[in-house]
Design a protein around this motif. Sequence first.
Motif, short mmCIF file in Angstrom:
data_model
loop_
_atom_site.label_atom_id
_atom_site.label_comp_id
_atom_site.label_asym_id
_atom_site.label_seq_id
_atom_site.Cartn_x
_atom_site.Cartn_y
_atom_site.Cartn_z
N ASP A 131 58.66 3.30 -36.68
CA ASP A 131 60.00 3.70 -36.27
C ASP A 131 60.05 4.12 -34.81
O ASP A 131 61.12 4.45 -34.29
CB ASP A 131 60.49 4.87 -37.15
N GLY A 132 58.89 4.15 -34.16
CA GLY A 132 58.85 4.55 -32.77
C GLY A 132 57.80 3.77 -31.99
O GLY A 132 57.16 2.86 -32.53
N ILE A 133 57.66 4.16 -30.74
CA ILE A 133 56.72 3.50 -29.84
C ILE A 133 55.30 4.02 -30.11
O ILE A 133 55.10 5.23 -30.23
CB ILE A 133 57.14 3.77 -28.37
N VAL A 134 54.35 3.11 -30.22
CA VAL A 134 52.98 3.47 -30.57
C VAL A 134 52.10 3.48 -29.32
O VAL A 134 52.17 2.56 -28.50
CB VAL A 134 52.40 2.47 -31.60
N MET A 168 63.23 10.10 -37.92
CA MET A 168 62.55 11.40 -38.05
C MET A 168 61.80 11.85 -36.79
O MET A 168 60.88 12.68 -36.87
CB MET A 168 61.62 11.42 -39.27
N MET A 169 62.19 11.37 -35.62
CA MET A 169 61.67 11.95 -34.38
C MET A 169 62.33 13.31 -34.18
O MET A 169 63.49 13.51 -34.59
CB MET A 169 61.98 11.05 -33.17
N ASP A 170 61.63 14.22 -33.51
CA ASP A 170 62.23 15.53 -33.24
C ASP A 170 63.24 15.44 -32.10
O ASP A 170 63.00 14.75 -31.11
CB ASP A 170 61.13 16.53 -32.85
N ALA A 198 58.14 10.70 -46.55
CA ALA A 198 57.18 9.60 -46.51
C ALA A 198 56.95 9.18 -47.96
O ALA A 198 56.07 9.68 -48.64
CB ALA A 198 55.88 10.05 -45.86
N SER A 199 57.80 8.27 -48.42
CA SER A 199 57.91 7.98 -49.85
C SER A 199 57.35 6.62 -50.19
O SER A 199 57.36 5.70 -49.37
CB SER A 199 59.39 8.04 -50.23
N LYS A 224 53.36 9.00 -42.13
CA LYS A 224 53.25 10.41 -42.50
C LYS A 224 53.25 11.38 -41.32
O LYS A 224 53.38 12.58 -41.54
CB LYS A 224 51.98 10.64 -43.33
N THR A 225 53.11 10.88 -40.09
CA THR A 225 53.18 11.83 -38.96
C THR A 225 54.61 12.07 -38.53
O THR A 225 54.86 12.92 -37.67
CB THR A 225 52.35 11.37 -37.74
N TYR A 226 55.56 11.33 -39.09
CA TYR A 226 56.96 11.66 -38.76
C TYR A 226 57.83 11.86 -40.00
O TYR A 226 58.66 12.75 -40.01
CB TYR A 226 57.57 10.67 -37.76
#
Length: 328
Positions: A131-134, A168-170, A198-199, A224-226
Amino acid sequence: MYPIIRNRRLRQNAAIRALVQETQLSVNDFLVPLFVVEGQGVKEEILSMPGQYRMSLDQLQQEIKELHALHLKGVLLFAKADQKFKDNAGTEAFNENGLMQRAIKTVKQVCPEMLVFTDVALDPYSIYGHDGIVAAGKVLNDPTVEALCKMSVSHARAGADFVAPSDMMDGRVIQIRQALDAAGYEDVGILSYAAKYASAHYGPFRDALDSAPVAGEEIPRDKKTYQMDPANRKEALKEALMDQEEGADILMVKPGLAYLDIVRDLKNEIVLPIAVYQVSGEYAMIKAAAEKGWVEYEPIVLEQLLSFKRAGADIIATYFAKEVASLL
Ligand code: PBG
């Protein structure tokens, strides 16, 4: 106390039961998730989601007319990006002429009253399915939020009524709010996936969009980290309170059935409307069990949807919306 009090008095017949019913379902409750793809005349059924389709924009027009005729009020759009458009920065996500942007315009052309909610997250556009930049084995927060802001503004420019960040980014709610306002879209709302877990219930969706996280060195294997730990309840409230303060208009809990306690917590503690997302895996499980004849399809669908409302949901995003709208 018994025998003076007999609870069964109020259950004697259908008329009494209807009078004392605490919760009702209505077409006004639903958001309809839809998947769009490039092409012409494409309407391909998603294998793990019987009755759900990836549609090209011409087919989307027909679908929107049907949903409107059933008095459904809003759609939640997801675009399946071609592999060639994927990179690590989600560049295609804010292409003014991208598939999502054209899909939004298509809905608004066919039916200006249909509310358009758009998914905001980089996963369909990410070569890594994140969902974000890695970078260096991590999903970066702040650079991702910058991309989400551009994505949101491009959706607003195309005519979206609400953007729905599901990443789910802050801090993305406040940043998106400021970006929309700065671009002159102060009336475009934010439906925030405030408590997204994280389902294991998202599998069929990732099939639909071909967006599952890919394996590789220095690439996180899961989300799981976001996304949140299914073990946590207080944390959902913390997320929700922050999103409320950051200017979200509607908060969403996701998935649905396994998280009704979270729906109720948010309903009690938050003043915003609460939405719940009955996700792809939940849909698939009902379809599969009904296909085998192991559960009765219609009653189980209605019972689960009703339970979302009883738990406190004001809005239900569900793949059953169209079918149920024609029943109600
Ligand atoms: C993408 C997104 C997902 C869903 C909605 N938006 C998948 C994910 O987070 O991996 C899942 C919806 C469903 O399963 O029906 N950010």
